[in-house]
Write a protein that holds these residues in place. Structure first.
Motif, short mmCIF file in Angstrom:
data_model
loop_
_atom_site.label_atom_id
_atom_site.label_comp_id
_atom_site.label_asym_id
_atom_site.label_seq_id
_atom_site.Cartn_x
_atom_site.Cartn_y
_atom_site.Cartn_z
N MET A 251 -43.41 -7.12 39.89
CA MET A 251 -43.56 -5.68 40.10
C MET A 251 -43.90 -5.41 41.55
SD MET A 251 -46.05 -3.06 38.09
CE MET A 251 -45.17 -1.92 37.09
N SER A 252 -43.27 -4.40 42.14
CA SER A 252 -43.52 -4.03 43.53
C SER A 252 -44.92 -3.46 43.67
CB SER A 252 -42.51 -2.97 43.97
OG SER A 252 -41.21 -3.43 43.85
N GLN B 84 -40.98 1.56 38.51
CA GLN B 84 -40.55 0.20 38.78
C GLN B 84 -39.16 -0.07 38.20
OE1 GLN B 84 -42.27 -2.10 40.77
NE2 GLN B 84 -40.24 -3.03 40.67
#
Length: 167
Positions: free
Chosen positions: A1-2, A19
């Protein structure tokens, strides 16, 4: 996940949906579909006229603005998109005060809706110094979809940081 730093205060469900847009490379498309063009308010004079029009329409009795400019020194890395400064000086035997509104230069080429949200936010500080209930009520009075625009501006910042400017 960013790292979704601009969305840190939002629920895990919201962050998961964002996301998914990022993973599918659709966040930019979403933003461009909803906000297809940049505004034409590119000079400090035009920004001043824009801010003064909003001020005169919604908060006429607030203190006057002495300066409204785009500022290259304001950057989202410092958690600021705009600044409202209040400076008091003693001149002779009188206390003089000035209110200044500065908008990050990165919004010189952004959608007008985001510029509007930032200017409304900074104008609200003329009446309410803190981010309290009255402050956000004033923001919503001047811009009814203020909270939605703030969220989508955070999406815009996320996209710009990941992919560069979209305009």
């Amino acid at each position: 996940m960013s790292d979704l730093k601009y969305l840190s205060a939002y629920s895990p469900d919201v962050k998961s949906q964002v996301q998914n847009l990022i993973d599918q490379d659709r966040l930019g498309d979403f933003l461009l579909k909803k906000y297809p063009t940049a505004h034409q308010i590119t000079t400090d004079g035009a920004l001043r006229d824009y801010a003064m029009d909003l001020k005169n329409r919604f908060i006429k009795k607030s203190p006057p603005l002495s300066k409204v400019i785009y500022d290259k020194k304001i950057h989202v890395v410092n958690n600021a998109l705009g600044l409202h400064t209040y400076v008091s000086r003693v001149q002779g035997g009188k206390l003089k005060s000035k209110n200044e509104l500065r908008v990050s230069d990165m919004f010189r080429k952004a959608p007008e809706e985001f510029l509007n949200m930032i200017v409304v936010h900074e104008l609200a500080h003329l009446k309410e110094k803190d981010h309290n209930k009255a402050f956000y009520k004033l923001c919503e009075h001047m811009l009814p979809d203020y909270h939605q625009l703030e969220f989508e501006m955070r999406l815009y910042l996320t996209h710009v940081e990941m992919a560069g400017a979209i305009y």
